[in-house]
Design an enzyme around this catalytic site. Structure first.
Site, short mmCIF file in Angstrom:
data_model
loop_
_atom_site.label_atom_id
_atom_site.label_comp_id
_atom_site.label_asym_id
_atom_site.label_seq_id
_atom_site.Cartn_x
_atom_site.Cartn_y
_atom_site.Cartn_z
N CYS A 1 0.93 -1.20 -0.16
CA CYS A 1 -0.08 0.00 -0.03
C CYS A 1 0.94 1.23 0.10
O CYS A 1 1.54 1.51 0.83
CB CYS A 1 -0.81 0.05 1.19
SG CYS A 1 -1.74 1.36 1.64
N CYS B 1 0.13 3.87 2.53
CA CYS B 1 0.62 3.09 4.06
C CYS B 1 2.22 3.47 4.23
O CYS B 1 2.51 3.71 5.36
CB CYS B 1 0.60 1.63 4.25
SG CYS B 1 -1.28 1.09 4.06
#
Length: 140
Positions: free
Chosen positions: A65, A68
């Site tokens: 991600c 993230c």
């Protein structure tokens, strides 16, 4: 105050007159509150959720991600600034799929605050440092 050791998961009682920031584990003698975001397994999360009196701020994330990855250093810096007022945990949704399913994580990063074993707040999406600290302070 009752604190779970992040190193050995032992439950420790810290006297009211002692600062939790200065407390060490009675079993492994390591610091109970590290001021760092901790990578947590399901076992660690469950133990802290049910046995620790400190609010938990959890970042559900995944290695693939992009947002993230961008938020990881921000979350780490927030852990240092929050100090002993809350524990910041990082849960890899790929490694802990059953935990992500239990809390119905549909997008990542998802941040959650838990207090007294119950979900208190939830927010999806990456945040900058000031927004993250503001959100945490409002919810712990």
């Amino acid at each position: 105050m009752q604190l779970v050791c992040p190193h050995c998961l032992a439950i420790n009682r810290v006297p009211e007159q002692k600062s939790p920031a200065d407390a060490n584990c009675g079993k492994c003698h390591k610091r109970l509150l590290t001021g760092q975001a901790l990578a947590a397994s399901q076992a660690m999360f469950d133990r802290m959720l049910h046995k620790d009196e400190t609010p938990l701020v959890v970042d559900f994330w995944a290695a693939w991600c992009g947002p993230c990855k961008m938020m990881a250093p921000v979350f780490e810096q927030a852990a240092a600034q929050i100090g002993h007022r809350a524990r910041l945990l990082k849960i890899d949704t790929e490694a802990e799929q059953s935990l992500a399913a239990r809390y119905q994580i549909r997008s990542i990063p998802t941040l959650m605050v838990f207090s007294a074993g119950k979900e208190k707040a939830r927010l999806s999406g990456a945040l900058d440092q000031s927004s993250l600290l503001s959100w945490i302070n409002q919810n712990i």
